[in-house]
Design a protein around this motif. Structure first.
Motif, short mmCIF file in Angstrom:
data_model
loop_
_atom_site.label_atom_id
_atom_site.label_comp_id
_atom_site.label_asym_id
_atom_site.label_seq_id
_atom_site.Cartn_x
_atom_site.Cartn_y
_atom_site.Cartn_z
N THR A 143 2.54 -6.76 -17.73
CA THR A 143 3.58 -6.07 -18.50
C THR A 143 3.15 -5.63 -19.89
OG1 THR A 143 4.51 -8.17 -19.32
CG2 THR A 143 5.41 -7.28 -17.26
N ILE A 144 1.90 -5.87 -20.24
CA ILE A 144 1.39 -5.38 -21.52
C ILE A 144 0.17 -4.49 -21.32
CG2 ILE A 144 0.32 -6.05 -23.72
CD1 ILE A 144 2.23 -8.33 -23.90
N VAL A 145 -0.86 -5.02 -20.67
CA VAL A 145 -2.05 -4.21 -20.43
C VAL A 145 -1.71 -3.02 -19.53
CG1 VAL A 145 -4.36 -4.17 -19.43
CG2 VAL A 145 -3.61 -6.15 -20.78
N GLN A 146 -0.97 -3.28 -18.44
CA GLN A 146 -0.65 -2.22 -17.50
C GLN A 146 0.64 -1.47 -17.87
OE1 GLN A 146 -0.62 -3.91 -13.55
NE2 GLN A 146 -2.74 -4.61 -13.68
N SER A 147 1.42 -1.99 -18.77
CA SER A 147 2.69 -1.41 -19.23
C SER A 147 3.74 -1.40 -18.11
CB SER A 147 2.50 -0.01 -19.82
OG SER A 147 2.30 0.96 -18.81
N VAL A 148 4.96 -1.04 -18.49
CA VAL A 148 6.10 -1.03 -17.56
C VAL A 148 6.82 0.30 -17.70
CG1 VAL A 148 8.32 -2.11 -16.99
CG2 VAL A 148 6.39 -3.54 -17.74
N GLU A 149 7.17 0.92 -16.58
CA GLU A 149 7.92 2.17 -16.63
C GLU A 149 9.37 1.89 -17.03
OE1 GLU A 149 7.73 4.46 -13.11
OE2 GLU A 149 5.53 4.61 -13.10
N LEU A 150 9.84 2.59 -18.03
CA LEU A 150 11.21 2.39 -18.49
C LEU A 150 12.21 2.63 -17.36
CD1 LEU A 150 11.45 3.95 -22.07
CD2 LEU A 150 11.94 1.61 -21.40
N TYR A 169 9.28 4.92 -26.89
CA TYR A 169 8.21 5.15 -25.91
C TYR A 169 8.44 6.50 -25.22
CZ TYR A 169 8.00 0.08 -26.57
OH TYR A 169 7.93 -1.18 -27.12
N PRO A 170 8.13 7.60 -25.87
CA PRO A 170 8.43 8.93 -25.32
C PRO A 170 7.69 9.23 -24.01
CG PRO A 170 7.04 9.11 -27.28
CD PRO A 170 7.50 7.69 -27.20
N ASP A 171 6.59 8.52 -23.73
CA ASP A 171 5.89 8.76 -22.47
C ASP A 171 6.49 7.97 -21.32
OD1 ASP A 171 5.10 6.20 -23.09
OD2 ASP A 171 2.95 6.57 -22.83
N GLY A 172 7.52 7.16 -21.60
CA GLY A 172 8.21 6.44 -20.54
C GLY A 172 7.59 5.13 -20.14
#
Length: 418
Positions: free
Chosen positions: A101-108, A127-130
């Motif tokens: 949930t940090i390195v790979q990120s999470v889609e809003l 987070y404008p890129d979502g």
């Protein structure tokens, strides 16, 4: 000393008097935690509906609650509303969560069902890129729930230092706080991680726990970080000043102005920042040490130099870098400047880290608008690297800063044997 007791709103002081955290105040009047944090950070106005609730709760008019309070704290202007939080990630579960949930990120979009409309709109702006970055901590053992109590000290803009194996290895900044068992269940398959904070994309960091303990606890032993903790004001300021965490863009005072003036044009923003810079002169309550004053000036000069840009070009090597990577290079060293020069925006220019080191050491200098290479007996590799800057144009050279470039040249050349 309690958090944010230097420059703040009467509202924050009333909260402290009533032992209210942003979380408990939010629950008592029926708003979200991020709304309370927005009030405290003066990023959002208070509607009449909630203004009346606050007046009834604290027995003060909303005008009084929104008044600023300035006290002598001696901790510096830079991080008045910013603390350091320590986040261990040593066990396997934490390492997996960090990756997922940090390195790979999470889609809003994938977590929208767990968010209020206000939270979702706020996160879309952040987070404008979502894609967002999320962490969660448990309450801790009942009945005291120590981790939960630490979490309640956390605020938007606080800096998170991630820890593992006796080193702090990454850093980031809090963007939003919320409590949600359902979101924790979806993200980590464990609803106990319900105390959630969103952060900016992490940056690499390298600090041994021995160095950290020496600064924070005056103890050089290798004590491990055992649990999530928010440092107090004195400890946080010590870490900021000693390890120069401003590259994370956490200069709260200047950043608040930039955030509040997002709709302003560059010229208006520049005028406000210049006003801040001028107001530093003679404001003894801002800091009791020259180092803190210098860092306050540095942050404002940086905002003036880069404005709202995401990227900038190094004046020397002409390469483009993200703003967080760029330096605000003093042409004339600060310790040699008078009061007027300290507050002159023309005393700095934009350099990348490599060129900044070369300029700082006098290995390169500017003469009549052109970069020159100093005549030291360089090692072959360094000499070859620097030679490409000989006689390249310094495009920012002008009538307003040429005296500083002349000082820099003279200061370094008189110390170099011919």
């Amino acid at each position: 000393m309690k958090k944010n007791q230097k420059t703040n709103l009467q509202l924050r002081q009333k909260m402290e008097e009533h032992n209210h955290t942003p979380q408990t105040l939010a629950e008592s009047i029926g708003v979200s935690v991020q709304t309370v944090n927005s009030w405290l950070g003066k990023r959002k106005g208070i509607s009449s509906k909630y203004g009346e609730k606050l007046e009834a709760l604290y027995g003060e008019s909303i005008e009084t609650l929104l008044e600023e309070v300035v006290e002598k704290a001696g901790l510096g202007i830079l991080h008045l509303d910013t603390s350091i939080a320590l986040q261990p990630t040593s066990d396997k579960v934490a390492q997996t969560n960090f990756m997922n949930t940090i390195v790979q990120s999470v889609e809003l979009a994938s977590i929208k069902s767990h968010l209020t409309n206000e939270q979702y709109d706020t996160l879309n702006t952040i987070y404008p890129d979502g894609n967002c970055y999320i962490w969660g901590v448990r309450n801790g053992k009942a009945p005291n729930e120590p981790t939960r109590r630490q979490y309640e000290k956390l605020s938007v803009n606080d800096v998170i230092l991630f820890y593992q194996k006796f080193r702090f290895y990454a850093k980031s900044r809090v963007t939003l706080l919320m409590t949600s068992q359902s979101l924790a269940k979806q993200l980590w398959n464990d609803e106990s991680f319900c105390n959630i904070y969103f952060i900016n994309e992490v940056q690499s960091f390298n600090l041994s726990v021995i160095q950290f303990n020496k600064v924070v606890y005056k103890d050089e032993r290798e004590y491990a970080v055992m649990g999530f903790k928010v440092l107090n004001d004195e400890q946080s300021i010590a870490v900021f000043n000693e390890f120069e965490l401003d590259s994370i863009e956490d200069y709260a005072v200047v950043e608040e102005v930039v955030e509040q003036t997002s709709a302003m044009d560059e010229e208006t923003l520049r005028e406000k920042l210049l006003e801040m810079l001028v107001n530093l002169e003679g404001k003894e309550f801002l800091t009791t040490d020259s180092k803190g004053q210098g860092r306050a000036e540095q942050h404002i000069l940086r905002a003036l130099l880069y404005g709202k840009k995401d990227k900038s070009v190094c004046e020397c090597c002409k390469r483009e870098f993200p703003i967080y990577y760029m330096k605000t290079a003093h042409i004339k060293k600060r310790k040699f400047t008078n009061d007027e020069e300290k507050l002159d925006v023309n005393i700095v220019f934009a350099l990348c880290p490599t060129c900044d080191i070369a300029f700082e050491n006098g290995d390169i200098y500017v003469e009549d608008g052109y970069f020159k290479v100093n005549n030291r007996a360089y090692p072959d590799d360094l000499g070859a690297y620097l030679s490409k800057y000989e006689d390249t144009v310094c495009e920012c050279y002008n009538e307003h800063n040429k005296q500083y470039f002349e000082w820099h040249k003279d200061h370094h050349l008189v110390r170099i044997p011919k």
